[in-house]
Design a protein around this motif. Structure first.
Motif, PDB file in Angstrom:
ATOM      1  N   MET A   1      -8.224 -11.029   1.325  1.00  0.00           N
ATOM      2  CA  MET A   1      -7.471  -9.778   1.304  1.00  0.00           C
ATOM      3  C   MET A   1      -7.746  -8.879   0.100  1.00  0.00           C
ATOM      4  O   MET A   1      -7.275  -7.753   0.072  1.00  0.00           O
ATOM      5  N   ASP A   2      -8.452  -9.368  -0.910  1.00  0.00           N
ATOM      6  CA  ASP A   2      -8.613  -8.569  -2.122  1.00  0.00           C
ATOM      7  C   ASP A   2     -10.089  -8.377  -2.465  1.00  0.00           C
ATOM      8  O   ASP A   2     -10.523  -8.597  -3.596  1.00  0.00           O
ATOM      9  N   VAL A   3     -10.866  -7.928  -1.482  1.00  0.00           N
ATOM     10  CA  VAL A   3     -12.287  -7.629  -1.666  1.00  0.00           C
ATOM     11  C   VAL A   3     -12.461  -6.117  -1.544  1.00  0.00           C
ATOM     12  O   VAL A   3     -11.828  -5.475  -0.696  1.00  0.00           O
ATOM     13  N   PHE A   4     -13.306  -5.563  -2.373  1.00  0.00           N
ATOM     14  CA  PHE A   4     -13.555  -4.118  -2.294  1.00  0.00           C
ATOM     15  C   PHE A   4     -15.042  -3.859  -2.469  1.00  0.00           C
ATOM     16  O   PHE A   4     -15.663  -4.380  -3.390  1.00  0.00           O
TER      17      PHE A   4
ATOM     18  N   LEU B   1       0.828  -1.208   0.000  1.00  0.00           N
ATOM     19  CA  LEU B   1       0.000   0.000   0.000  1.00  0.00           C
ATOM     20  C   LEU B   1       0.863   1.259   0.000  1.00  0.00           C
ATOM     21  O   LEU B   1       0.576   2.224  -0.723  1.00  0.00           O
ATOM     22  N   ILE B   2       1.916   1.259   0.800  1.00  0.00           N
ATOM     23  CA  ILE B   2       2.799   2.431   0.877  1.00  0.00           C
ATOM     24  C   ILE B   2       3.566   2.610  -0.434  1.00  0.00           C
ATOM     25  O   ILE B   2       3.784   3.735  -0.901  1.00  0.00           O
ATOM     26  N   LYS B   3       3.962   1.506  -1.044  1.00  0.00           N
ATOM     27  CA  LYS B   3       4.674   1.577  -2.317  1.00  0.00           C
ATOM     28  C   LYS B   3       3.789   2.177  -3.408  1.00  0.00           C
ATOM     29  O   LYS B   3       4.241   2.979  -4.232  1.00  0.00           O
TER      30      LYS B   3
ATOM     31  N   PRO C   1      -3.118  -6.697  -4.899  1.00  0.00           N
ATOM     32  CA  PRO C   1      -4.185  -7.619  -4.481  1.00  0.00           C
ATOM     33  C   PRO C   1      -4.537  -7.491  -2.996  1.00  0.00           C
ATOM     34  O   PRO C   1      -4.934  -8.453  -2.377  1.00  0.00           O
ATOM     35  N   TYR C   2      -4.405  -6.259  -2.453  1.00  0.00           N
ATOM     36  CA  TYR C   2      -4.691  -6.059  -1.023  1.00  0.00           C
ATOM     37  C   TYR C   2      -5.740  -4.962  -0.836  1.00  0.00           C
ATOM     38  O   TYR C   2      -5.616  -4.107   0.035  1.00  0.00           O
ATOM     39  N   ARG C   3      -6.801  -5.016  -1.639  1.00  0.00           N
ATOM     40  CA  ARG C   3      -7.822  -3.974  -1.545  1.00  0.00           C
ATOM     41  C   ARG C   3      -8.617  -4.046  -0.248  1.00  0.00           C
ATOM     42  O   ARG C   3      -9.157  -3.034   0.210  1.00  0.00           O
TER      43      ARG C   3
END
Length: 388
Positions: free
Chosen positions: A317-320, A171-173, A367-369
């Protein structure tokens, strides 16, 4: 007759002489009689006249009152309380139900499950799931159980011990403005301890139904009364099995505070687990699209409820979620918009930004939404000026 007449004439003449001799007083003007008074004289039954009104000043047009504008307050998002209720567990495999990710009242504390390092991934179900009927545990393989021949390939492999760290670094990247959020807010629910907590999917989904359209405190109370309907033995708080709920009448379920529809929804959900249409194994193994399709087909579960379940019960981890107002508001503040200035679409719904904008912003964080979304709920708890 003649003598009487002459006497009257004499008297009349005498009085005329006297009047002529005396000085004549000035004529007295007759008293003015108003029409009203005349009316009163001719009509005695009329009402008494109203008192004379004092002279009034020149009339002034009163100033027009301007309506006081009330602060535009958006409807509260139910996410924190719903997530807290959905993520807690009453399973006979106890854990610590005090969840810092939601404002729900914590249950009596139970021993925490030990954090076991297991294989993990952004597209996996990372929570250990309990089979609702048998309490059999379904989870990814612990690292300690991996064949020694595969150990050389494990360094750098994503596990429950490091997946949150990897997600935050990503996320920071992607956007350096995430750094102050991540440094201030610890995302415990996806930490090694959070990923060690066992989840009963039937309980989590039923809790989501119970929490719909009520406050967090009310949902908590209803859930506790719901549990108390069943004779669950010395565990005192274990969530009932689907077979127990399916065998209970709607009338009895409603005594816990459920509406007619919610009672039907919870019972229908129990029947889905009993028939095998839903199972912990399927929820653990199936791709997210299949999980979404299966659960939305269940009465009482909308897309938002299923998305929250996938995020905070299955720990995917990848649900939005595009339909969460709290996420929308946080994202608007994150990109520098004044969230006090609300917009509405033609349907009168609250809007901070469009779904298209949300998708475009969130897409970069794959993939970390899910982790990105969690931090968007926390934007207003952080001094976002440090992001600029």
């Amino acid at each position: 007759m003649a003598s009487r007449r002459s006497a009257r004439l004499v008297a009349l003449n005498g009085s005329t002489t006297l009047l002529a001799a005396a000085p004549m007083p000035p004529p007295v003007a007759p008293a003015a009689r108003s029409r009203k008074r005349k009316a009163e004289t001719t009509a005695p039954e009329a009402e008494a006249p109203a008192p004379t009104q004092p002279e009034q000043a020149t009339p002034v047009t009163p100033q027009r009152r301007r309506p006081v504008k009330k602060d535009a307050t958006p409807p509260a998002t139910p996410t924190p309380s719903a997530v807290g209720l959905m993520a807690e567990s009453h399973s006979p495999f106890p854990n610590n139900n005090s969840n810092s990710d939601g404002p729900t009242t914590p249950l009596p504390k139970k021993p925490r499950s030990a954090a076991v390092s297991r294989l993990a991934g952004p597209d996996m179900t990372n929570a250990p799931l309990l089979s609702p009927q048998t309490s059999r545990l379904i989870a990814s393989s612990p690292i300690d159980s991996v064949s020694p021949s595969k150990i050389p390939s494990l360094p750098g492999r994503t596990t429950t011990a490091n997946i949150l760290e990897e997600a935050c670094a990503h996320l920071i990247k992607v956007d350096s403005r995430m750094k102050p959020l991540i440094e201030k807010q610890h995302c415990r629910i996806f930490s090694p301890e959070g990923l060690a907590e066992e989840v009963d999917p039937f309980e989590a989904l039923a809790s989501g139904i119970i929490s719909q359209q009520v406050s967090g405190a009310a949902a908590k109370s209803i859930k506790n009364r719901f549990i108390s309907l069943f004779d669950l033995g010395p565990e005192n708080g274990r969530f009932p099995h689907p077979s127990q709920v399916a065998a209970t009448s709607i009338e009895k379920l409603r005594t816990a505070g459920l509406s007619q529809r919610k009672a039907e929804y919870v019972q229908g959900l129990a029947e889905k687990f009993m028939s095998g249409d839903l199972s912990a194994q399927m929820l653990a193994d199936a791709p997210y699209e299949e999980v979404l399709e299966k659960l939305i087909a269940v009465r009482g579960l909308g897309k938002w409820s299923v998305e929250m379940f996938a995020c905070f019960a299955l720990k995917r981890m990848d649900v939005f979620s595009l339909g969460d107002l709290g996420v929308q508001r946080g994202m608007a503040a994150f990109v520098g918009r004044d969230v006090a200035k609300l917009k509405t679409n033609k349907g009168g719904k609250w809007k901070y930004m469009t779904e298209k904008e949300m998708e475009e912003i969130a897409e970069r964080f794959r993939p970390y939404r899910t982790i990105f979304m969690w931090y968007m709920w926390r934007v207003e708890e952080t001094d976002i000026s440090t992001m600029e």
